[in-house]
Design an enzyme around this catalytic site. Structure first.
Site, PDB file in Angstrom:
ATOM      1  NE  ARG A 122     -35.173  18.653  -1.373  1.00 43.12           N
ATOM      2  CZ  ARG A 122     -34.582  19.277  -0.358  1.00 43.12           C
ATOM      3  NH1 ARG A 122     -34.872  18.942   0.877  1.00 43.12           N
ATOM      4  NH2 ARG A 122     -33.713  20.218  -0.588  1.00 43.12           N
ATOM      5  CG  ASP A 314     -32.494  27.509   3.058  1.00 45.94           C
ATOM      6  OD1 ASP A 314     -32.849  27.010   1.971  1.00 45.94           O
ATOM      7  OD2 ASP A 314     -31.598  27.020   3.766  1.00 45.94           O
TER       8      ASP A 314
END
Ligand code: S3P
Length: 435
Positions: A122, A314
């Site tokens: 990431r 999310d």
């Protein structure tokens, strides 16, 4: 470990979900660098937040678990952290890595951070770049953009005004945390407002934080210990609420859920899809909470784009499941960030929901779903992403036939009681873990 999912026609009852993940990380970190003793109730005891606890302990902070979710943190103050003796492993937790880098940018010692396979893929350049401008020295893989990454902080970071290319609470928070010891104010300007939990909690700890539109300014200063009550995590509640909307009968209430407006965009999106989530028992504190009730509904399509995206980023995996069963064309745009979460969530949703009979058309910055489609039970893969695992389990609850979600140990990173909560609402074993 896999999850066997049996379809259900009814979900009903009242449950509580564990503490908010974002707020839990911040309570531990601010407690660690404040002066005095911070008491936390309702801390999320999931792998991600425990990584943050272990990290501050490695820097000499005294953290005691008094009871379930109850923690005492004896703050070391801004100048009291110690150089850790070993590499700090942030596991799967992007919030641990990025917020910790912010704290470490103001610590004149060297720390090395790493993480699991997912976290090492990431992007870290988004925090490394502004922190380097403030005077921290960073060295890492991919020209300083990937973990493992070493950071040596500046004793007195430089004041900075920074325009972030992405709306990211982790980037914003890292800069604000680094700013606590800076030689002047720090300002972060975002393209859209991301969750403001850091701002609210910094104020609670006596910090001088001012917001104007999507700009936030912090004036350096010492933090003082506080007591923190962590509300339930709306990101966890969202799985239960969507499931309660999609089943044929019942009603699902999740109590004590955090409804901070910068974070509760999922309620707006579900409202636009004609799923009325009833809000009751609102408690107005610096992090407001409420009971949320979902009842079965026939859903319509909606567009999710622009400033709404950071408010529900999310929750997009579980909203995609709702979209599959909704009438019409749901479009998610401006959400390229989904590609750099715990997995590439755009590709994973298209691939895995596709195995269940959904039509998900991938776009660079989102997807289009034509609904309604019948979901059929299938063998699907979480790819080690907790929110994919739980979204696919919700899809399995309303599919025809049995579903097996592979690789679900990752659910422990954010919602360890997910299986127990669903089974309590289903009044039986809708979900069964298998080795
Ligand atoms: C988080 C911010 C969001 C979110 C993540 C938690 C936080 O990430 O997706 O799950 O606690 O600040 P970004 O800052 O990368 O948008």
């Amino acid at each position: 470990m896999n999850l066997r999912v049996r379809p259900v026609s009814r979900l009903s009852g009242r449950v509580r979900v564990p503490g908010d993940k974002s707020i839990s990380h911040r309570a531990v970190l601010l407690g660690a660098i404040a002066l005095g003793t911070t008491e936390i109730r309702g801390l999320l005891e999931a792998e991600d937040c425990l990584r943050t606890v272990t990290a501050v302990q490695a820097m000499g902070v005294d953290v005691t678990r008094k009871a379930s979710g109850e923690y005492r943190v004896i703050g070391a103050g801004r100048h009291g952290l110690e150089e850790p003796a070993d590499v700090i492993d942030c596991g799967n937790s992007g919030t641990t890595a990025r917020l910790l880098l912010g704290v470490l940018a103001g610590q004149p010692f060297t720390t090395i951070l790493t993480g699991d396979d997912s976290l090492r893929r990431r992007p870290m350049g988004r925090v490394a770049e502004p922190l380097a401008r403030m005077g921290a020295t960073l060295l890492g893989r991919g020209n300083g953009t990937r973990l493992p990454l070493a950071i040596r902080g500046a004793a007195r970071p430089r004041s900075l005004t920074y325009e972030t290319p992405v709306a990211s609470a982790q980037v914003k928070s890292a800069i604000l945390l680094a700013g606590l010891g800076a030689d002047g104010p720090v300002t972060v300007v975002e393209p859209a407002t991301s969750r403001d939990h850091s701002e609210r909690m910094l104020r609670r700890f006596g910090g001088d934080v001012r917001a104007a539109g999507s700009a936030v300014t912090l004036v350096p200063g010492e933090l003082e210990a506080a007591s923190v009550d962590v509300p339930g995590d709306i990101s966890s509640a969202a799985f239960l609420l969507v499931a309660g909307t999609l089943v044929r009968e019942g009603g699902v209430t999740v109590e004590g859920v955090g409804v901070n407006p910068t974070r509760s965009g999922v309620l707006a999106a579900l409202g636009a899809m004609h799923a009325g989530i009833a809000v009751a028992d609102l408690v107005e504190t610096d992090e407001p909470s409420a009971s949320l009730t979902a009842t079965p509904a026939t859903l319509g399509a909606a567009t999710v784009a622009g400033a709404l995206v950071p408010r529900l980023i999310d929750e997009i995996p579980v909203l995609a499941v709702a979209a599959v069963l909704a009438h019409g064309r749901t479009e998610v745009r401006d959400a390229a960030e989904l590609r750099v979460k715990e997995s590439d969530r755009i590709a994973a949703l298209a691939r895995e929901l596709g195995k269940m009979g959904a039509r998900v058309e991938e776009r660079p910055d989102g997807f289009v779903i034509e609904g309604p489609a019948r979901l059929r039970g299938a063998r699907v893969a979480s790819g080690g992403d907790h929110r994919l695992a739980m979204a696919l389990a919700v899809a399995g609850l309303v599919a025809d036939g049995e579903t097996v979600v592979e690789d679900v140990a990752c659910i422990r990173t954010s919602f360890p009681s997910f299986v127990a909560c669903v089974n309590a609402l289903a009044d039986g074993d809708a979900l069964a873990e298998e080795p």
